[in-house]
Design a protein around this motif. Structure first.
Motif, PDB file in Angstrom:
ATOM      1  N   LEU A  18       9.951  18.211  -5.321  1.00  0.00           N
ATOM      2  CA  LEU A  18       9.035  17.069  -5.357  1.00  0.00           C
ATOM      3  C   LEU A  18       9.666  15.891  -6.085  1.00  0.00           C
ATOM      4  N   GLY A  19      10.398  16.166  -7.153  1.00  0.00           N
ATOM      5  CA  GLY A  19      11.132  15.093  -7.815  1.00  0.00           C
ATOM      6  C   GLY A  19      12.228  14.534  -6.929  1.00  0.00           C
ATOM      7  N   ALA A  20      12.877  15.416  -6.173  1.00  0.00           N
ATOM      8  CA  ALA A  20      13.982  14.987  -5.314  1.00  0.00           C
ATOM      9  C   ALA A  20      13.521  14.045  -4.208  1.00  0.00           C
ATOM     10  N   THR A  21      12.227  14.112  -3.829  1.00  0.00           N
ATOM     11  CA  THR A  21      11.746  13.199  -2.787  1.00  0.00           C
ATOM     12  C   THR A  21      11.860  11.743  -3.222  1.00  0.00           C
ATOM     13  N   TYR A  44      11.723  15.901 -16.425  1.00  0.00           N
ATOM     14  CA  TYR A  44      12.455  15.609 -15.186  1.00  0.00           C
ATOM     15  C   TYR A  44      11.649  14.668 -14.284  1.00  0.00           C
ATOM     16  N   LEU A  45      10.371  14.960 -14.108  1.00  0.00           N
ATOM     17  CA  LEU A  45       9.533  14.106 -13.262  1.00  0.00           C
ATOM     18  C   LEU A  45       9.308  12.733 -13.892  1.00  0.00           C
ATOM     19  N   ALA A  46       9.179  12.688 -15.215  1.00  0.00           N
ATOM     20  CA  ALA A  46       8.988  11.407 -15.892  1.00  0.00           C
ATOM     21  C   ALA A  46      10.202  10.506 -15.710  1.00  0.00           C
ATOM     22  N   ALA A  47      11.399  11.073 -15.874  1.00  0.00           N
ATOM     23  CA  ALA A  47      12.627  10.291 -15.706  1.00  0.00           C
ATOM     24  C   ALA A  47      12.792   9.850 -14.255  1.00  0.00           C
ATOM     25  N   THR A  48      12.427  10.719 -13.333  1.00  0.00           N
ATOM     26  CA  THR A  48      12.501  10.389 -11.908  1.00  0.00           C
ATOM     27  C   THR A  48      11.590   9.217 -11.577  1.00  0.00           C
ATOM     28  N   GLU A  49      10.366   9.268 -12.075  1.00  0.00           N
ATOM     29  CA  GLU A  49       9.404   8.198 -11.807  1.00  0.00           C
ATOM     30  C   GLU A  49       9.863   6.873 -12.410  1.00  0.00           C
ATOM     31  N   GLU A  50      10.416   6.913 -13.601  1.00  0.00           N
ATOM     32  CA  GLU A  50      10.873   5.689 -14.248  1.00  0.00           C
ATOM     33  C   GLU A  50      11.989   5.025 -13.437  1.00  0.00           C
ATOM     34  N   LYS A  90       0.824  -1.211   0.000  1.00  0.00           N
ATOM     35  CA  LYS A  90       0.000   0.000   0.000  1.00  0.00           C
ATOM     36  C   LYS A  90       0.860   1.265   0.000  1.00  0.00           C
ATOM     37  N   ILE A  91       1.968   1.230   0.729  1.00  0.00           N
ATOM     38  CA  ILE A  91       2.824   2.417   0.788  1.00  0.00           C
ATOM     39  C   ILE A  91       3.487   2.668  -0.557  1.00  0.00           C
ATOM     40  N   ARG A  92       3.964   1.621  -1.204  1.00  0.00           N
ATOM     41  CA  ARG A  92       4.557   1.798  -2.541  1.00  0.00           C
ATOM     42  C   ARG A  92       3.526   2.374  -3.507  1.00  0.00           C
ATOM     43  N   ALA A  93       2.317   1.832  -3.468  1.00  0.00           N
ATOM     44  CA  ALA A  93       1.263   2.313  -4.355  1.00  0.00           C
ATOM     45  C   ALA A  93       0.896   3.759  -4.045  1.00  0.00           C
ATOM     46  N   ALA A  94       0.877   4.115  -2.760  1.00  0.00           N
ATOM     47  CA  ALA A  94       0.513   5.469  -2.360  1.00  0.00           C
ATOM     48  C   ALA A  94       1.529   6.486  -2.856  1.00  0.00           C
ATOM     49  N   VAL A  95       2.809   6.164  -2.730  1.00  0.00           N
ATOM     50  CA  VAL A  95       3.855   7.080  -3.191  1.00  0.00           C
ATOM     51  C   VAL A  95       3.739   7.290  -4.699  1.00  0.00           C
ATOM     52  N   LEU A  96       3.587   6.215  -5.431  1.00  0.00           N
ATOM     53  CA  LEU A  96       3.478   6.332  -6.888  1.00  0.00           C
ATOM     54  C   LEU A  96       2.203   7.074  -7.300  1.00  0.00           C
ATOM     55  N   ALA A  97       1.117   6.842  -6.585  1.00  0.00           N
ATOM     56  CA  ALA A  97      -0.139   7.516  -6.923  1.00  0.00           C
ATOM     57  C   ALA A  97      -0.041   9.014  -6.690  1.00  0.00           C
ATOM     58  N   GLN A  98       0.524   9.423  -5.543  1.00  0.00           N
ATOM     59  CA  GLN A  98       0.620  10.852  -5.265  1.00  0.00           C
ATOM     60  C   GLN A  98       1.609  11.532  -6.201  1.00  0.00           C
ATOM     61  N   GLY A 103       2.163  10.574  -9.201  1.00  0.00           N
ATOM     62  CA  GLY A 103       1.443  10.653 -10.468  1.00  0.00           C
ATOM     63  C   GLY A 103       0.486  11.833 -10.501  1.00  0.00           C
ATOM     64  N   ASN A 104      -0.161  12.118  -9.382  1.00  0.00           N
ATOM     65  CA  ASN A 104      -1.037  13.290  -9.303  1.00  0.00           C
ATOM     66  C   ASN A 104      -0.249  14.574  -9.545  1.00  0.00           C
ATOM     67  N   VAL A 105       0.937  14.632  -8.949  1.00  0.00           N
ATOM     68  CA  VAL A 105       1.792  15.812  -9.129  1.00  0.00           C
ATOM     69  C   VAL A 105       2.239  15.932 -10.580  1.00  0.00           C
ATOM     70  N   ARG A 106       2.674  14.823 -11.151  1.00  0.00           N
ATOM     71  CA  ARG A 106       3.132  14.847 -12.549  1.00  0.00           C
ATOM     72  C   ARG A 106       2.052  15.362 -13.486  1.00  0.00           C
ATOM     73  N   SER A 107       0.838  14.888 -13.311  1.00  0.00           N
ATOM     74  CA  SER A 107      -0.256  15.312 -14.186  1.00  0.00           C
ATOM     75  C   SER A 107      -0.492  16.811 -14.084  1.00  0.00           C
ATOM     76  N   ALA A 108      -0.399  17.350 -12.877  1.00  0.00           N
ATOM     77  CA  ALA A 108      -0.622  18.783 -12.688  1.00  0.00           C
ATOM     78  C   ALA A 108       0.523  19.611 -13.260  1.00  0.00           C
ATOM     79  N   VAL A 109       1.737  19.169 -13.022  1.00  0.00           N
ATOM     80  CA  VAL A 109       2.911  19.924 -13.470  1.00  0.00           C
ATOM     81  C   VAL A 109       2.973  19.987 -14.988  1.00  0.00           C
ATOM     82  N   ALA A 110       2.526  18.936 -15.653  1.00  0.00           N
ATOM     83  CA  ALA A 110       2.564  18.901 -17.118  1.00  0.00           C
ATOM     84  C   ALA A 110       1.756  20.032 -17.737  1.00  0.00           C
ATOM     85  N   ALA A 111       0.761  20.533 -16.996  1.00  0.00           N
ATOM     86  CA  ALA A 111      -0.110  21.583 -17.538  1.00  0.00           C
ATOM     87  C   ALA A 111       0.302  22.986 -17.104  1.00  0.00           C
TER      88      ALA A 111
END
Length: 265
Positions: free
Chosen positions: A57-60, A111-117, A15-23, A25-33
């Motif tokens: 946020l990426g550094a986290t 930057y956020l996409a590469a960080t997430e990958e 659940k914690i892994r999923a939560a980190v990735l989900a949040q 992802g929410n940030v990435r979607s907003a930043v893209a716009a």
């Protein structure tokens, strides 16, 4: 260092892994716009711009990738509740690093996409029990990921506050983990059983020295919602402001928590 802890809350690794990735992802979607003008807006974090905040946020997540690349400590010598009290000393370095990252990565979305990958690959390669050499001591990866929910939720709130009209959502599991860790940090800072702090639907803790409540309605009760609690615990909101605006309900002679806040500065 915080006082001795009575217990350590446990978290479900999946659940914690999923939560980190989900949040994230929410940030990435907003930043893209975000537009260049929005990225240049000031934030409530001193001289940070939105661009600097996005870099942090990426550094986290980049912190996780960095730590799994270091040699694994021989044994665990820290606890999750050590982290909130250790992080304050790192504030100047964190700010400088955020500005450096923002300058080095002019395209926040890339930057956020590469960080997430990279982060996703690191999670796949390491179990939750893998020890990391953090500033709070050697912690299991799962525990360190709980601290990432705090970083992501707190700074998502900063991002929403900085950009008019932005409404980045909060993943329920990420908000729950963030709320619980900061509530447990309060209980560690102000040990006792005279005051009950309620943050529905995620956390209830006992704290503050004094007569311990055992039955019936507690004589000292504090209740608030998760985001208000996060803002109080991190100094984004003062106790007086929250009480005056009816964002906190406090009753009893030991229900004033202003002496113990923020728990994460």
């Amino acid at each position: 260092m915080p006082p001795a802890k009575k217990r350590t809350r446990t978290y479900d690794p999946t659940k914690i892994r999923a939560a980190v990735l989900a949040q994230f992802g929410n940030v990435r979607s907003a930043v893209a716009a975000l537009t260049p003008d929005q990225l240049a807006l000031p934030t409530r974090l001193g001289d940070w711009t939105v661009r600097d905040l996005v870099a942090h946020l990426g550094a986290t997540l980049r912190a996780v990738s960095h730590l799994v690349g270091l040699p694994e400590p021989a044994r665990q010598d820290g606890t999750l509740l050590d982290w909130p009290f250790a992080i304050a000393a790192e504030a100047p370095d964190i700010a400088a690093h955020a500005r450096e990252l923002a300058g080095r990565h002019p395209d926040p979305d890339a930057y956020l996409a590469a960080t997430e990958e990279r982060f996703t690959a690191d999670l796949a390669a390491h179990p939750g029990t893998r020890l990391l050499a953090t500033s709070a001591g050697a912690l299991p990866l799962t525990d360190y990921l709980v601290t990432r929910t705090v970083e992501l939720v707190v700074h998502t709130d900063d991002l929403n506050a900085a950009v008019p009209g932005l409404d980045v959502p909060y993943d329920r599991q990420a908000l729950a983990a963030c709320t619980r860790l900061l509530a447990d940090a309060l209980a560690a800072r102000a040990p006792g059983g005279s005051t009950e702090v309620r943050i529905p639907p995620y956390a209830v803790v006992q704290c503050v020295e004094g007569p311990r409540h055992t039955r019936g309605t507690p004589p000292n009760v504090v209740e608030t919602d998760p985001l208000t609690w996060v803002r109080l615990a991190t100094g984004r909101l003062t106790w007086r402001e929250a009480v005056d605006n009816a964002e906190v309900r406090a009753s009893g002679e030991r229900a004033d928590l202003s002496a113990y806040l923020p728990v994460l500065a």
